[in-house]
Design an enzyme around this catalytic site. Structure first.
Site, PDB file in Angstrom:
ATOM      1  N   GLU A   1       3.635  48.933  39.622  1.00 17.89           N
ATOM      2  CA  GLU A   1       4.788  49.453  38.867  1.00 17.89           C
ATOM      3  C   GLU A   1       4.607  49.374  37.361  1.00 17.89           C
ATOM      4  O   GLU A   1       5.514  48.961  36.636  1.00 17.89           O
ATOM      5  CB  GLU A   1       6.058  48.702  39.299  1.00 17.89           C
ATOM      6  CG  GLU A   1       6.381  48.898  40.767  1.00 17.89           C
ATOM      7  CD  GLU A   1       7.653  48.206  41.193  1.00 17.89           C
ATOM      8  OE1 GLU A   1       8.422  48.795  41.949  1.00 17.89           O
ATOM      9  OE2 GLU A   1       7.866  47.063  40.763  1.00 17.89           O
TER      10      GLU A   1
HETATM   11  N1  IFG Z   1       8.590  46.458  44.294  1.00 15.38           N
HETATM   12  C1  IFG Z   1       8.024  45.474  43.372  1.00 15.38           C
HETATM   13  C2  IFG Z   1       8.427  44.033  43.579  1.00 15.38           C
HETATM   14  C3  IFG Z   1       9.848  43.863  44.112  1.00 15.38           C
HETATM   15  C4  IFG Z   1      10.041  44.761  45.325  1.00 15.38           C
HETATM   16  C5  IFG Z   1      11.382  44.481  45.997  1.00 15.38           C
HETATM   17  C6  IFG Z   1       5.968  45.503  44.735  1.00 15.38           C
HETATM   18  C7  IFG Z   1       4.468  45.415  44.777  1.00 15.38           C
HETATM   19  C8  IFG Z   1       9.900  46.198  44.896  1.00 15.38           C
HETATM   20  N2  IFG Z   1       6.542  45.541  43.492  1.00 15.38           N
HETATM   21  O1  IFG Z   1       6.617  45.524  45.769  1.00 15.38           O
HETATM   22  O2  IFG Z   1       8.318  43.325  42.331  1.00 15.38           O
HETATM   23  O3  IFG Z   1      10.807  44.152  43.103  1.00 15.38           O
HETATM   24  O4  IFG Z   1      11.436  45.070  47.280  1.00 15.38           O
END
Ligand code: IFG
Length: 449
Positions: free
Chosen positions: A261
């Site tokens: 992200e």
């Molecule tokens: N995506 C983010 C996490 C977390 C997650 C919550 C990943 C690799 C959503 N990154 O999953 O930091 O916020 O479900």
């Protein structure tokens, strides 16, 4: 297990005979040691390290393992078979070597004692890796010598999504967790997330922002707004110091550098940053793991890509697999334990949809991603993000019973898997978890005993 060949055998009151190399494993049975014990632990190096053979007759149990770890997995099965054992023979070995659970310490901190108690539950389902998400926008949870503000400030009061804090692992607490897990054949996989998810770093050390200006602490659950600066040399001094500290503290072979992200990192900066950082774990004697976005960069040959999104395919991951990189499969729509079970779940998120117990169980990692077949898969992981968690009870509500489902996906070959069989076996854990005070979700999918 073959048909019952003998009358049931009662574990209670039995004694265990074990060679010196298996004395510690024998201890996990909680039974006395005796040379003529009715439960015999045996090492047979001809078996695969994690494989075991359990032979139960009316008068004796013989548990043979390829290594102490294999015997330890057999002990878990013995404990699951309950105090009265059916006669028969079990020959068992895992499908995947990497069977993992992740715990997010950044959004809500869990103490060393809470993490160790979590390990005790994970091993009952033969999970052999614990991925600790140690850093994120809201908090930094591991002491780093030479960079004290990471924990003094970003592991202090008011950090985390709940703004609770303080919370961080000292070097000795981390070492204690690592040793406790290792004694139970669980390898700790530490994650320092970068170049995104770094607001906590920049609150502590503003010189790591683009303009050096201080940034505010964050206790909300937004993602994608922070980034280390690829063009600044200070960035790499920081990264190298942190990764060296973590590598020196971690006997396991893996170092996870996150990479997810990075919506505020220009793509060319992301690739330039990874070009400098991806080789560092290797230089420290570790294998690098990253969330699957790292597949946009040139990867070291032994780099491991962890797939986490719910989408049916990812071209970059397929290309990395074709190039020979191994993949850890943890798709959010199957393995993310922070997803709600259903609309009634009081905890969890739902951006990847609801994940029922059956949805966690009824899938084949080798069929989940185009281009990512059996030989490419290192294993499976069940991440638990802690934005909506405030206690160990909350951890257990989302973890049980879906972690046992993902654990069976990681252990049992596809041909040996069946939802009706699993849900019937799972039902027996209801009274066990209730008696142990484990706050599991009494899913209506299961006919709990
Ligand atoms: N995506 C983010 C996490 C977390 C997650 C919550 C990943 C690799 C959503 N990154 O999953 O930091 O916020 O479900």
């Amino acid at each position: 297990m073959r048909p019952v060949e003998a009358a049931a055998f009662g574990i209670a009151g039995a004694a265990v005979s074990a060679p010196p190399g298996l004395a510690e494993v024998a201890g996990h049975l909680g039974l006395p040691l005796a040379a003529d014990g009715a439960i015999r632990l045996v090492l047979d190096p001809a078996l695969a390290a994690e494989a075991y053979r359990l032979e139960i007759t009316a008068t004796a149990v013989t548990l043979t393992g390829g290594s102490a770890q294999g015997v330890f997995w057999g002990v878990q099965t013995l404990r699951q078979l309950g105090p009265v054992l059916p006669g028969g023979v079990i020959e068992d070995r895992p499908r995947y070597a990497y069977r993992s659970a992740m715990l997010d310490l950044a959004r809500h901190f869990f103490t060393a004692a809470e993490i160790k108690a979590h390990v005790d539950l994970l091993v009952q389902f033969k999970i052999n890796h614990l991925h600790l998400h140690l850093t994120d926008d809201q908090g930094w949870r591991l002491e780093i010598p030479g960079w004290p503000r990471l924990t003094e400030v970003s592991g202090g009061e008011g950090t985390g999504v709940d703004g609770a804090g303080p919370g961080f692992l000292t070097l000795s607490e981390y070492a204690d967790v690592v040793a406790y897990a290792a004694a139970r054949f669980v390898t700790v996989v530490p994650e320092i997330d970068m170049p995104g998810h770094v607001n906590a770093v920049q609150v502590a050390y503003p010189e790591l922002t683009a303009d050096g200006a201080p940034v505010s602490p964050r206790t909300d659950a937004e993602v994608g707004y922070s980034s280390l600066v690829a063009a600044k040399e200070e960035t790499y001094a920081f990264v190298e110091a942190v990764l060296k500290t973590v590598a020196d503290l971690t006997p396991g072979p893996y170092l996870h550098i996150g990479g997810d992200e990075c919506l505020s990192t220009p793509p060319e900066d992301y690739r330039a940053f990874l070009a400098r950082v991806l080789p560092i774990p290797g230089a420290l004697g570790k294998r690098v793991i990253g969330w699957h976005e790292i597949a946009a960069a040139d990867l070291p040959a032994d780099a491991i890509v962890q797939y986490w999104r719910p989408e049916a395919a990812d071209d970059a991951v397929s290309r990395a697999a074709a190039d020979g990189n191994q993949v850890i499969v943890s798709p959010a729509d199957r393995t993310y334990l922070d997803m709600k079970y259903d609309s009634g779940s009081p905890l969890g998120l739902d951006w990847a949809g609801h994940v029922s117990v059956r949805r966690s169980y009824d899938w084949d990692p080798a069929e989940r991603l185009p281009g990512v077949g059996e030989e490419t898969i290192l294993g499976v992981e069940a991440p638990l993000w802690s934005e909506t968690l405030r206690s160990v009870d909350d951890v257990r509500y989302l973890t049980f019973p879906r972690l046992p489902a993902v654990a069976e996906v990681a252990w049992t070959p596809q041909a040996g898997r069946d939802w009706e069989s699993f849900r019937a076996r799972l039902a027996a854990f209801g009274p066990v978890w209730t008696a142990a005070g484990i706050n599991y979700h009494r899913s209506p999918e299961i006919d709990w005993h």
